[in-house]
Design a protein around this motif. Sequence first.
Motif, PDB file in Angstrom:
ATOM      1  N   ALA A 106      10.109  51.516  51.014  1.00  0.00           N
ATOM      2  CA  ALA A 106       9.394  52.651  50.415  1.00  0.00           C
ATOM      3  C   ALA A 106       7.899  52.451  50.447  1.00  0.00           C
ATOM      4  O   ALA A 106       7.134  53.384  50.677  1.00  0.00           O
ATOM      5  CB  ALA A 106       9.869  52.861  48.974  1.00  0.00           C
ATOM      6  N   LEU A 139       5.910  53.571  53.486  1.00  0.00           N
ATOM      7  CA  LEU A 139       5.687  54.982  53.787  1.00  0.00           C
ATOM      8  C   LEU A 139       4.200  55.280  53.911  1.00  0.00           C
ATOM      9  O   LEU A 139       3.378  54.686  53.243  1.00  0.00           O
ATOM     10  CB  LEU A 139       6.299  55.856  52.688  1.00  0.00           C
ATOM     11  N   SER A 154       4.213  66.568  54.882  1.00  0.00           N
ATOM     12  CA  SER A 154       5.232  67.131  55.749  1.00  0.00           C
ATOM     13  C   SER A 154       5.049  68.641  55.812  1.00  0.00           C
ATOM     14  O   SER A 154       4.855  69.271  54.779  1.00  0.00           O
ATOM     15  CB  SER A 154       6.632  66.821  55.195  1.00  0.00           C
ATOM     16  N   GLU A 193       9.976  62.015  43.500  1.00  0.00           N
ATOM     17  CA  GLU A 193      11.120  61.169  43.852  1.00  0.00           C
ATOM     18  C   GLU A 193      10.576  59.811  44.297  1.00  0.00           C
ATOM     19  O   GLU A 193      10.313  59.590  45.484  1.00  0.00           O
ATOM     20  CB  GLU A 193      11.951  61.806  44.952  1.00  0.00           C
ATOM     21  N   GLY A 221      12.573  58.040  46.893  1.00  0.00           N
ATOM     22  CA  GLY A 221      12.736  58.856  48.087  1.00  0.00           C
ATOM     23  C   GLY A 221      11.437  59.017  48.843  1.00  0.00           C
ATOM     24  O   GLY A 221      11.419  59.548  49.957  1.00  0.00           O
ATOM     25  N   GLY A 222      10.322  58.574  48.219  1.00  0.00           N
ATOM     26  CA  GLY A 222       9.023  58.643  48.881  1.00  0.00           C
ATOM     27  C   GLY A 222       8.545  60.062  49.123  1.00  0.00           C
ATOM     28  O   GLY A 222       7.978  60.354  50.187  1.00  0.00           O
ATOM     29  N   LYS A 223       8.729  60.952  48.125  1.00  0.00           N
ATOM     30  CA  LYS A 223       8.314  62.335  48.345  1.00  0.00           C
ATOM     31  C   LYS A 223       8.193  63.070  47.021  1.00  0.00           C
ATOM     32  O   LYS A 223       8.694  62.632  45.984  1.00  0.00           O
ATOM     33  CB  LYS A 223       9.324  63.056  49.230  1.00  0.00           C
ATOM     34  N   SER A 261       9.239  66.808  45.709  1.00  0.00           N
ATOM     35  CA  SER A 261      10.109  67.907  46.106  1.00  0.00           C
ATOM     36  C   SER A 261       9.883  69.120  45.217  1.00  0.00           C
ATOM     37  O   SER A 261       9.348  69.002  44.111  1.00  0.00           O
ATOM     38  CB  SER A 261      11.585  67.480  46.015  1.00  0.00           C
ATOM     39  N   THR A 287      11.888  69.012  50.274  1.00  0.00           N
ATOM     40  CA  THR A 287      10.686  68.196  50.377  1.00  0.00           C
ATOM     41  C   THR A 287       9.443  69.058  50.502  1.00  0.00           C
ATOM     42  O   THR A 287       9.341  69.903  51.394  1.00  0.00           O
ATOM     43  CB  THR A 287      10.768  67.247  51.588  1.00  0.00           C
ATOM     44  N   ASP A 339       5.646  64.233  51.778  1.00  0.00           N
ATOM     45  CA  ASP A 339       5.985  62.812  51.741  1.00  0.00           C
ATOM     46  C   ASP A 339       4.792  62.013  51.245  1.00  0.00           C
ATOM     47  O   ASP A 339       3.681  62.147  51.786  1.00  0.00           O
ATOM     48  CB  ASP A 339       6.382  62.311  53.141  1.00  0.00           C
ATOM     49  N   PRO A 363       3.935  57.887  49.339  1.00  0.00           N
ATOM     50  CA  PRO A 363       4.558  56.605  49.013  1.00  0.00           C
ATOM     51  C   PRO A 363       4.695  56.391  47.509  1.00  0.00           C
ATOM     52  O   PRO A 363       3.726  56.492  46.756  1.00  0.00           O
ATOM     53  CB  PRO A 363       3.607  55.573  49.633  1.00  0.00           C
ATOM     54  N   THR A 422       0.515  57.939  43.332  1.00  0.00           N
ATOM     55  CA  THR A 422       1.265  57.351  44.437  1.00  0.00           C
ATOM     56  C   THR A 422       1.078  55.839  44.427  1.00  0.00           C
ATOM     57  O   THR A 422       0.221  55.317  43.721  1.00  0.00           O
ATOM     58  CB  THR A 422       0.800  57.930  45.792  1.00  0.00           C
TER      59      THR A 422
END
Length: 406
Positions: free
Chosen positions: A15, A18, A23, A318, A321-323, A325, A334, A337, A339, A355
């Motif tokens: 993770a 990332l 995205s 998340e 999940g590195g994102k 959402s 998503t 994205d 980290p 982050t």
Amino acid sequence: MSRLRTALPAGFAAATALVLVASPAVAHGGGRPDPKPPAVTDVVGGLVGPLSAAVGPRGTTYVTQDFAALVTAVRPDGTTTVLHAAEGGAEAAGVSYADRTLTFTETFYGTSPVSESAVVKTVRTDRAGNPVGEPTVLADIHAYETANNPDGGVSYGLLETDPACVAQVPAEPVSPLYTGHLDSHPYATTSSHGTTYVADAGANAILAIDRRGVRTVAVLPSQPYVITAALAAEVGWPECTVGETYWFESVPTDVEVGPWGQLYVSVLPGGPEDPTLGGRGIVYTVDPWRGKVRQLASGFVGATDLAVTERGTVYVAEMFGGKISVIERGAPRTLVDVPLPGAVEWTGKGLVATTNALPGEGAPPDGHLVTVTTGPSRGHGHGGWHRGWGDDDRHGPGSWFDRGKR
């Protein structure tokens, strides 16, 4: 945070690799990129475990540096000011801001696997958001937990399994059957109309504080998981447990007030927090008057924080999940994205988020505060009525967030 965890769950290393990159969002219906995909802009780095944040006046963002026990103000130009330092090794967390009042939590663990003290504190601020005077204790959450233990009547573990099979399950590393034990970890706060709501990650409950004192709004429902052969082998469980359902604790990580006064709550599952067992994080809505809990969306990989707009759109950090959402039709999509996001907050025009909220293995802490644009249509849609085991918990598989995150 009482101390930095030395053994990070599996998946953390991946993770932290990332890259901070947006995205492209997909437009509704047409499958074409939005004209303005989300953009991430760095405000400041070098933060030590920024696990909660709050939007303040004049572009100020309040951030807790949990690993350093600090509450910090970050101005729009990236300059920082320490507003409060928790003493004696206590964790500073759960910051929120409303009505010119800064609210945060302090939890102390010492050498115990459960908290030894936990309080919610407040301090008034001036118009610029600077504290006026010293923080005072709004409520003693540890005392309330000791007297009431909201989930003390809830059973966790192999609830529907043959007792003969349960008897074969070793007590370590995961308790096969237990009830909610005494532990308080007020992890998030929010205030509205004279009431402060608290997400207590130790009590597995949402609490409310008002002029009458502290009360339990709701105990969050336990989460079922069907034991696989691989998982049973990993923890040394007998073959008779394969296919059986294990009921995990539900660990709240944030609470926000949404439209019409409904509470929105993000939840981590007990047990593994990384993707090992899939996306098991959930967002609930909670009726603050009747305590009714409804599931809004599931499938999150480490739902560590959420933000709710004035129209009911819900964004979720998340972490594993590195994102970040956005909830659409009862499921996460998503947005961007990033980290290891720790916190996410709605500013009225976009998002602020933290982050790199946890350090990578062997790397020094370098948390960041960032802004995230949400595109021309974000913030106005309606979101609806919205690995490692818990080895810090000798009573059962709660969660790293549940047990002081140490």
